[in-house]
Design a protein around this motif. Structure first.
Motif, mmCIF file in Angstrom:
data_model
loop_
_atom_site.group_PDB
_atom_site.id
_atom_site.type_symbol
_atom_site.label_atom_id
_atom_site.label_comp_id
_atom_site.label_asym_id
_atom_site.label_seq_id
_atom_site.Cartn_x
_atom_site.Cartn_y
_atom_site.Cartn_z
ATOM 1 N N LEU A 187 0.825 -1.203 0.000
ATOM 2 C CA LEU A 187 0.000 0.000 0.000
ATOM 3 C C LEU A 187 0.861 1.256 0.000
ATOM 4 O O LEU A 187 0.536 2.250 -0.661
ATOM 5 C CB LEU A 187 -0.950 -0.018 1.200
ATOM 6 N N LYS A 188 1.958 1.241 0.746
ATOM 7 C CA LYS A 188 2.876 2.381 0.738
ATOM 8 C C LYS A 188 3.448 2.588 -0.652
ATOM 9 O O LYS A 188 3.562 3.722 -1.142
ATOM 10 C CB LYS A 188 4.015 2.143 1.738
ATOM 11 N N ALA A 189 3.822 1.480 -1.305
ATOM 12 C CA ALA A 189 4.396 1.568 -2.648
ATOM 13 C C ALA A 189 3.388 2.134 -3.645
ATOM 14 O O ALA A 189 3.774 2.743 -4.647
ATOM 15 C CB ALA A 189 4.870 0.198 -3.102
ATOM 16 N N GLU A 190 2.099 1.943 -3.361
ATOM 17 C CA GLU A 190 1.045 2.471 -4.229
ATOM 18 C C GLU A 190 0.743 3.936 -3.937
ATOM 19 O O GLU A 190 -0.135 4.535 -4.576
ATOM 20 C CB GLU A 190 -0.229 1.641 -4.065
ATOM 21 N N GLY A 191 1.423 4.515 -2.948
ATOM 22 C CA GLY A 191 1.237 5.922 -2.638
ATOM 23 C C GLY A 191 0.303 6.202 -1.485
ATOM 24 O O GLY A 191 0.030 7.378 -1.192
ATOM 25 N N ARG A 192 -0.192 5.157 -0.810
ATOM 26 C CA ARG A 192 -1.072 5.374 0.341
ATOM 27 C C ARG A 192 -0.271 5.877 1.541
ATOM 28 O O ARG A 192 0.894 5.517 1.729
ATOM 29 C CB ARG A 192 -1.774 4.059 0.726
ATOM 30 N N ASP A 193 -0.921 6.691 2.357
ATOM 31 C CA ASP A 193 -0.329 7.194 3.598
ATOM 32 C C ASP A 193 -0.540 6.132 4.678
ATOM 33 O O ASP A 193 -1.584 6.102 5.335
ATOM 34 C CB ASP A 193 -0.997 8.515 3.988
ATOM 35 N N ILE A 194 0.434 5.250 4.839
ATOM 36 C CA ILE A 194 0.298 4.100 5.729
ATOM 37 C C ILE A 194 1.253 4.238 6.915
ATOM 38 O O ILE A 194 2.446 4.529 6.742
ATOM 39 C CB ILE A 194 0.600 2.781 4.989
ATOM 40 N N VAL A 195 0.716 4.036 8.106
ATOM 41 C CA VAL A 195 1.530 3.928 9.317
ATOM 42 C C VAL A 195 1.487 2.459 9.733
ATOM 43 O O VAL A 195 0.453 1.962 10.173
ATOM 44 C CB VAL A 195 0.995 4.823 10.445
ATOM 45 N N SER A 196 2.599 1.774 9.564
ATOM 46 C CA SER A 196 2.635 0.346 9.854
ATOM 47 C C SER A 196 3.280 0.091 11.209
ATOM 48 O O SER A 196 4.410 0.512 11.464
ATOM 49 C CB SER A 196 3.412 -0.398 8.771
ATOM 50 N N VAL A 197 2.553 -0.593 12.071
ATOM 51 C CA VAL A 197 3.069 -1.019 13.373
ATOM 52 C C VAL A 197 2.833 -2.521 13.509
ATOM 53 O O VAL A 197 2.374 -3.032 14.526
ATOM 54 C CB VAL A 197 2.418 -0.231 14.534
ATOM 55 N N THR A 198 3.165 -3.224 12.422
ATOM 56 C CA THR A 198 2.959 -4.669 12.361
ATOM 57 C C THR A 198 4.202 -5.462 12.701
ATOM 58 O O THR A 198 4.112 -6.606 13.147
ATOM 59 C CB THR A 198 2.517 -5.089 10.943
ATOM 60 N N SER A 199 5.373 -4.911 12.471
ATOM 61 C CA SER A 199 6.598 -5.706 12.421
ATOM 62 C C SER A 199 7.280 -5.825 13.773
ATOM 63 O O SER A 199 7.476 -4.825 14.480
ATOM 64 C CB SER A 199 7.572 -5.097 11.409
ATOM 65 N N GLY A 200 7.689 -7.047 14.095
ATOM 66 C CA GLY A 200 8.461 -7.293 15.310
ATOM 67 C C GLY A 200 9.941 -7.115 15.059
ATOM 68 O O GLY A 200 10.739 -8.045 15.229
ATOM 69 N N GLU A 201 10.313 -5.911 14.656
ATOM 70 C CA GLU A 201 11.687 -5.640 14.267
ATOM 71 C C GLU A 201 12.134 -4.317 14.866
ATOM 72 O O GLU A 201 11.559 -3.267 14.566
ATOM 73 C CB GLU A 201 11.788 -5.590 12.741
ATOM 74 N N PRO A 202 13.162 -4.322 15.720
ATOM 75 C CA PRO A 202 13.620 -3.064 16.314
ATOM 76 C C PRO A 202 14.005 -2.051 15.242
ATOM 77 O O PRO A 202 14.572 -2.401 14.202
ATOM 78 C CB PRO A 202 14.852 -3.483 17.125
ATOM 79 N N ASP A 203 13.692 -0.782 15.488
ATOM 80 C CA ASP A 203 14.065 0.270 14.548
ATOM 81 C C ASP A 203 15.479 0.776 14.803
ATOM 82 O O ASP A 203 15.976 1.620 14.055
ATOM 83 C CB ASP A 203 13.064 1.433 14.612
ATOM 84 N N PHE A 204 16.138 0.274 15.852
ATOM 85 C CA PHE A 204 17.521 0.649 16.120
ATOM 86 C C PHE A 204 18.456 -0.040 15.122
ATOM 87 O O PHE A 204 18.152 -1.108 14.589
ATOM 88 C CB PHE A 204 17.929 0.234 17.536
ATOM 89 N N ASP A 205 19.624 0.566 14.899
ATOM 90 C CA ASP A 205 20.649 -0.067 14.078
ATOM 91 C C ASP A 205 21.393 -1.140 14.883
ATOM 92 O O ASP A 205 21.493 -1.054 16.117
ATOM 93 C CB ASP A 205 21.674 0.963 13.590
ATOM 94 N N THR A 206 21.942 -2.120 14.173
ATOM 95 C CA THR A 206 22.872 -3.054 14.800
ATOM 96 C C THR A 206 24.054 -2.262 15.353
ATOM 97 O O THR A 206 24.602 -1.398 14.661
ATOM 98 C CB THR A 206 23.380 -4.076 13.768
ATOM 99 N N PRO A 207 24.470 -2.499 16.599
ATOM 100 C CA PRO A 207 25.574 -1.723 17.186
ATOM 101 C C PRO A 207 26.843 -1.752 16.340
ATOM 102 O O PRO A 207 27.148 -2.729 15.650
ATOM 103 C CB PRO A 207 25.779 -2.408 18.544
ATOM 104 N N ASP A 208 27.597 -0.660 16.417
ATOM 105 C CA ASP A 208 28.778 -0.479 15.575
ATOM 106 C C ASP A 208 29.799 -1.594 15.753
ATOM 107 O O ASP A 208 30.422 -2.039 14.781
ATOM 108 C CB ASP A 208 29.440 0.874 15.875
#
Length: 402
Positions: A26-47
């Motif tokens: 839906l995002k790729a189609e241009g929709r304004d989507i707020v996704s809170v589905t993913s069990g994935e931290p938004d932090f980067d892997t530590p340096d």
């Protein structure tokens, strides 16, 4: 000509992956989507972990790895289990796989025969019952109650055990509810399991480092050493170390079981990615101080989401003890209608109508075997979470009685 196996007919695609993929489309189609589905931290892997991977590449450590994992990582896992959990393993009791999901699949494929039963407390991670079904086994969902914090009660476990029970799968902290079992909770379950020596236990501890407040994490083989010989303790680096794409899971357990899992893995994937394994060595042996800061960030996000969701008409949200999900009830909005007349008859209706109306992507609770609820992942920025919750509030306020 029929080319698809009967095993495929027993399972369905992952609903969490499906929800995330739908949001991306839906995002790729241009929709304004707020996704809170993913069990994935938004932090980067530590340096330091990324540097270790780069160093491994520079040293040419990019060849096939041993099926059960490079010796250096298996040794690091032995040290981790001793340091964090008080569990003594030898490297012969350790297996490294391409993610925690493969560890669990290996265990089920190595042990479950058609008709064997596997007890899975609900709400559950969507893959547990599907992996049992893939093997021809029978997942036995034991529904837990919000009043008990979505934790399996000893009497419910006792009632679920039959002569065909092969495993209990216990996830703490839990995906999707965030429920976490205290030492006393685990001791009570252990007393039941000691009366049933044929039942094996798989403890999925992947969210071990994501517990909040003064909660003290413990795992079953640690709390009750008598169960050590029939417990598979599963963990990985994906959640706490923000290494989801590195695909490294691991487990400690009885040598005979680990060897059987290694045999399965030798024919499915062989060893996990060599570079990812060297990164995981650094993750487990390197500095751990950043974990406390990330826990605090997740705890602040949790508190924000719980507060805002409880201000949405008809939504009731408990405060979870761990992981990075909330699992609110939407029971009080069932039977209502959207402004365009769409009836909300189930939690899936709620999630789909919310996506259509406000562009918020969630996962419906019935996918996890227990509803009417929905799962919201707060492994996202405060801005994203605030926007998602405001849209949910607005949507719920717009509903009218049918």
């Amino acid at each position: 000509m029929q080319i698809l196996s009967t095993a495929l007919s027993r399972i369905k695609p992952s609903q969490t992956n499906f929800a995330s993929d739908r949001a991306r489309r839906l995002k790729a189609e241009g929709r304004d989507i707020v996704s809170v589905t993913s069990g994935e931290p938004d932090f980067d892997t530590p340096d330091n972990i990324r540097a270790s991977a780069n160093a491994a590449i520079g040293r040419g450590l990019t060849k096939y790895s041993p099926v059960a994992g490079i010796p250096e990582l298996r040794q690091a896992i032995v040290r981790k289990f001793k340091r964090d959990n008080g569990l003594d393993y030898d490297t012969s009791q350790i297996i490294v796989s391409t993610g925690g999901k493969q560890v669990i699949a290996n265990a089920m494929l190595a042990t479950v025969d058609p008709g064997d039963e596997v007890i899975v407390p609900a709400p559950y991670w969507v893959s547990y019952p599907e992996l049992v079904l893939l093997c021809g086994g029978a997942p036995v969902a034991v529904t837990t109650d919000a009043m008990d914090g979505y934790k399996l009660r000893p009497e419910a476990l006792e009632a679920a055990i039959t002569p065909r029970t092969k495993w209990l799968i216990l996830n703490s902290p839990s995906n999707p509810s965030g429920a976490a079992y205290s030492r006393d909770d685990l001791k009570a379950l252990a007393e039941v399991l000691k009366r049933h020596p044929r039942v094996w236990i798989l403890t999925d501890d992947i969210y071990e480092h994501l517990v909040y407040g003064d909660f003290d994490f413990a795992t079953l083989a640690q709390v009750e050493p008598e169960l050590y010989e029939r417990t598979l303790t599963v963990n990985g680096v994906s959640k706490a170390y923000a290494m989801t794409g590195w695909r490294i899971g691991y487990a400690g357990g009885p040598p005979r079981l680990i060897k059987a899992m290694e045999t399965i893995q030798s024919q499915l994937t062989s060893g996990a990615c060599s570079v990812s394994q060297w990164a995981a060595v650094e993750a487990l042996d390197g500095p751990q101080d950043f974990l406390a800061d990330r826990r605090k960030a997740f705890e602040r996000r949790r508190d924000l989401v719980v507060s805002m969701l409880n201000q949405a008409p008809g939504i009731q949200c408990q405060t979870p003890a761990g992981a990075f999900y909330v699992y609110p009830s939407c029971a009080k909005v069932l039977g209502k209608q959207t402004p365009d007349g769409r009836l909300i008859a189930s939690d899936e209706d709620f999630v789909l109508a919310l996506l259509e109306s406000e562009g918020v992507a969630l996962v419906h609770g019935s996918a996890f075997g227990c509803g009417p609820n929905f799962r919201l992942s707060y492994a996202a920025s405060t801005d994203v979470l605030g926007e998602a919750c405001r849209r949910i509030q607005r949507f719920c306020a717009s509903l009218r009685q049918a």
